[in-house]
Design an enzyme around this catalytic site. Structure first.
Site, mmCIF file in Angstrom:
data_model
loop_
_atom_site.group_PDB
_atom_site.id
_atom_site.type_symbol
_atom_site.label_atom_id
_atom_site.label_comp_id
_atom_site.label_asym_id
_atom_site.label_seq_id
_atom_site.Cartn_x
_atom_site.Cartn_y
_atom_site.Cartn_z
ATOM 1 N N GLU A 36 0.835 -1.209 0.000
ATOM 2 C CA GLU A 36 0.000 0.000 0.000
ATOM 3 C C GLU A 36 0.868 1.257 0.000
ATOM 4 O OE1 GLU A 36 -4.014 -1.075 2.450
ATOM 5 O OE2 GLU A 36 -2.130 -1.399 3.504
ATOM 6 N N SER A 83 18.581 4.252 -1.036
ATOM 7 C CA SER A 83 17.504 3.281 -1.237
ATOM 8 C C SER A 83 17.482 2.896 -2.711
ATOM 9 C CB SER A 83 16.163 3.875 -0.816
ATOM 10 O OG SER A 83 15.868 5.018 -1.590
ATOM 11 N N GLU A 117 19.690 -10.686 -6.677
ATOM 12 C CA GLU A 117 19.720 -11.103 -5.273
ATOM 13 C C GLU A 117 18.342 -10.947 -4.642
ATOM 14 O OE1 GLU A 117 22.570 -8.585 -3.352
ATOM 15 O OE2 GLU A 117 24.146 -9.019 -4.810
ATOM 16 N N LYS A 119 15.848 -9.367 -2.023
ATOM 17 C CA LYS A 119 15.725 -8.105 -1.278
ATOM 18 C C LYS A 119 15.202 -8.456 0.111
ATOM 19 C CE LYS A 119 14.034 -3.347 -1.688
ATOM 20 N NZ LYS A 119 13.452 -3.197 -0.342
ATOM 21 N N CYS A 411 -12.929 -23.805 30.743
ATOM 22 C CA CYS A 411 -13.317 -24.144 32.120
ATOM 23 C C CYS A 411 -14.722 -23.700 32.507
ATOM 24 C CB CYS A 411 -12.310 -23.565 33.106
ATOM 25 S SG CYS A 411 -12.429 -21.759 33.294
#
Length: 669
Positions: A36, A83, A117, A119, A411
């Site tokens: 999202e 990033s 690779e 992530k 119980c």
């Protein structure tokens, strides 16, 4: 969309992504799924591209999210921890590769090779070594400035303190928690009535960013290294070579790395990782395609936020429809009754799902779930199955509304939900589901103080059937206890002695041990002093209880409800037959010199433990608090007194030393 609409939408999206980035990066408490969040970023990035007049360097499309948490030292990264650019279709991966190949031709590079690779879904961190020794570890932060978490990272067993080569090196890796470890952590947190981690990344980040490294040490953190940030004294031509060298040095390197030379090989590698992701021991949220040639990487360069030599393909979350066949309730060790969805088995993200937790009554109401509904299942973080949607349009009218039970399904004791809480709880003290936790509390130091009867021994006694209820503690046989340990006769005798000694405890110990909701040691002492014996307390009326200072109507209601149960009556009779003291030994307090006075204790006292000082204050009619306020009368400050002393001074609260306290308690009236 016109300019005005675009501007308003861009501003709205920026507010949303900044809010959710703060929750994700800074607080480690995400409120929406990664998918999202990614979709919000994609929409924002596309609008900024379509309307460049509204672009801003402050937008999170242009910089890395995350800030330095208060309490941590700042670390300036020598090489930014950027990033990756995310893409959400294979077509976008193809577009990326086409641009890379075009750039290679411009620079007369004949063949470009790649490494694909996994992530890893965790928290990015850098490790700095000087002459082979770990000297600093830091989080990514905003990519330029991170948090110094060296001591925390030293608790991660897979991070080498010393490398095999005495080299100056900075590497980057992903700190994570393995799937099985994450499931165990959440199971333990659920049993202890602690808030569950939303996903494994959230758990890893929250664990690494603890201000107390002792807490981090208890968490099952791991790390995979995936990049060399800086190295001195060695040169490499390719990323793949670097990773192999890092393994030789002793690092745990990202285990999934596939060497590729063509777009077809890249697509197959992405597909293979996607197919096998369920079998990986760690969570992933994508596959990363990296240019292997390091010199070509330098040519490609980076934007302010992302490198141009890599791209991340994000797998879409897999969702499947199935039937909600039933809702059954489970009782946890603490008595919390949790609804569980029983589903028609369906395969999601590689595993068959036949049941999943529904958390609590509020979750069921929020989703408007009914037994018989068609529901959509998704695996959160590839680990936890969850119901994300109800297909109301597929209802036939035969669906059944679910209501939480008013009695414990194990119980039969009353099940209650107190105001301000989401959990429904079993109130029975003899409930088999709660027995282990009830026993642990009953024998604890502040309760019956049975030395030697720890969690491990209790677990063994239950497993072997030597204990089936709390009162069975007092019928344990010497030989049964001795059988739990090799050469266990001495241990058994010591434990039997401790059990027998506990029979003579003052009444307030037993009241505390019963675990009445909202009734701790302090309230137990008040009740023991007022009612003198267990029989009188068990017959006490609500009105009388609620008038006791520091008890009030909520606690009074809890006490009245507890003593009205058959299970409570049964247990108390068994304990009485076993010879457990039911009478207050402590004389009613006649010296009320501290009546109406509130003390706060801080620092280390020389002659008293905090418990002993608290008992003295209460003996003379006073009470203690854990926080300093204007209503505090005295702050008793010992050695190394901290923030409470500072606050007391700022508020003008009287601060007394241990010597002054001794004078106060030794004075004649």
């Amino acid at each position: 969309m016109n300019q005005k609409q675009a501007k308003e939408r861009i501003e709205d999206l920026r507010r949303q992504v900044e809010y959710h980035a703060k929750k994700y990066y800074d607080e480690d408490r995400p409120e929406i799924s990664d998918f999202e969040y990614d979709m919000l970023m994609v929409e924002l990035r596309n609008l900024e591209k379509e309307f460049p007049e509204f672009q801003s360097q402050e937008s999170l499309t242009q910089k890395v999210g995350g800030h330095v948490k208060a309490g941590f030292q700042k670390v300036n990264h020598e090489v930014p921890l950027q990033s990756l650019q995310d893409v959400f279709s294979i077509e976008k991966v193809e577009d990326y590769i086409f641009k890379i190949e075009e750039k290679a031709k411009e620079n007369n590079i004949q063949a470009v090779k790649y490494v694909v690779e996994t992530k890893i879904d965790g928290l990015s961190a850098s490790l700095q070594y000087k002459k082979g020794e770990l000297v600093r570890g830091a989080t990514r932060g905003n990519g330029t400035v991170g948090e110094d978490v060296t001591e925390n990272l030293k608790t991660v067993k897979t991070i080498p303190r010393m490398l095999k080569d005495k080299i100056d090196l900075t590497v980057r890796g992903e700190v994570f928690i393995a799937k099985n470890d994450f499931e165990k952590m959440n199971q333990e947190r659920e049993e202890n009535e602690e808030e569950l981690f939303a996903n494994s990344r959230n758990a890893a980040a929250g664990s690494l960013r603890q201000l107390d490294s002792k807490i981090t040490e208890k968490r099952p953190l791991d790390i995979y290294i995936f990049n060399v940030q800086k190295i001195e004294g060695k040169e490499f031509n390719s990323h793949y070579e670097e990773l192999e060298y890092l393994e030789q040095l002793g690092f745990h390197v990202n285990p999934v790395r596939i060497y590729c030379e063509t777009i077809e090989e890249i697509k197959k590698a992405i597909q293979k990782i996607g197919e096998e992701r369920e079998n990986l021991t760690f969570g992933i949220d994508g596959a990363v395609v990296k240019v292997d040639d390091l010199k070509f990487r330098e040519i490609l360069g980076s934007t302010a936020k992302t490198p141009r030599w890599a791209v991340a393909y994000k797998y879409p979350p897999e969702k499947k429809e199935t039937k909600l066949k039933d809702i059954l309730c489970q009782v946890g060790r603490t008595g919390v009754i949790t609804p569980m969805a029983i589903l028609e088995p369906v395969k999601v993200a590689g595993s068959t799902i036949s049941k999943t937790t529904l958390h609590n009554e509020d979750f069921i109401k929020e989703k408007e779930l009914k037994i018989g509904d068609t529901v959509v299942i998704q695996k959160a973080g590839d680990v936890i199955p969850e119901i994300v949607e109800v297909k109301k349009e597929k209802r036939t009218g035969e669906e059944v509304t679910f209501t939480m039970p008013q009695e414990c399904p194990v119980c039969g004791a009353p099940a209650i939900r107190e105001e301000g809480e989401s959990a429904v709880r079993c109130t029975g003290i003899e409930c088999p589901a709660k027995l282990f936790r009830n026993l642990v509390h009953f024998v604890s130091r502040e309760a019956m103080n049975i030395d030697g009867l720890g969690e491990n021994i209790i677990g063994q006694l239950l497993e072997k059937g030597f204990i089936k209820n709390i009162a069975d503690i007092y019928t344990l046989q010497l030989e049964d206890i001795a059988s739990l340990k090799k050469n266990g006769k001495k241990f058994a005798q010591n434990l039997v002695d401790s059990i027998n000694q506990s029979k003579e405890n003052d009444l307030y110990h037993l009241i505390t041990a019963l675990g009445i909701r909202h009734v701790g040691t302090k309230a137990s002492k008040l009740l023991a002093r007022k009612y003198k014996n267990m029989e009188a307390l068990s017959r006490a009326e609500f009105e009388d209880l609620s008038l006791i200072n520091d008890i009030g109507p909520i606690v009074a209601g809890s006490i009245k409800e507890f003593f009205g149960q058959e299970q409570t009556i049964d247990l108390l009779e068994k304990l009485k037959q076993a010879g457990v003291n039911m009478v207050a030994k402590e004389e009613a307090n006649v010296d009320n010199r501290f009546e109406g006075k509130t003390f706060v204790l801080t620092g280390t006292l020389e002659h008293y433990t905090r418990g002993e000082a608290t008992n003295l204050i209460e003996k003379f009619g006073g009470k203690t608090s854990s926080t300093v306020s204007k209503k505090t009368d005295y702050v008793l400050a010992g050695e190394e007194a901290g923030s409470k002393l500072t606050k007391a001074q700022s508020l003008g609260v009287a601060v007394i030393s241990e010597a002054e306290f001794q004078k106060m308690i030794s004075m004649n009236n």
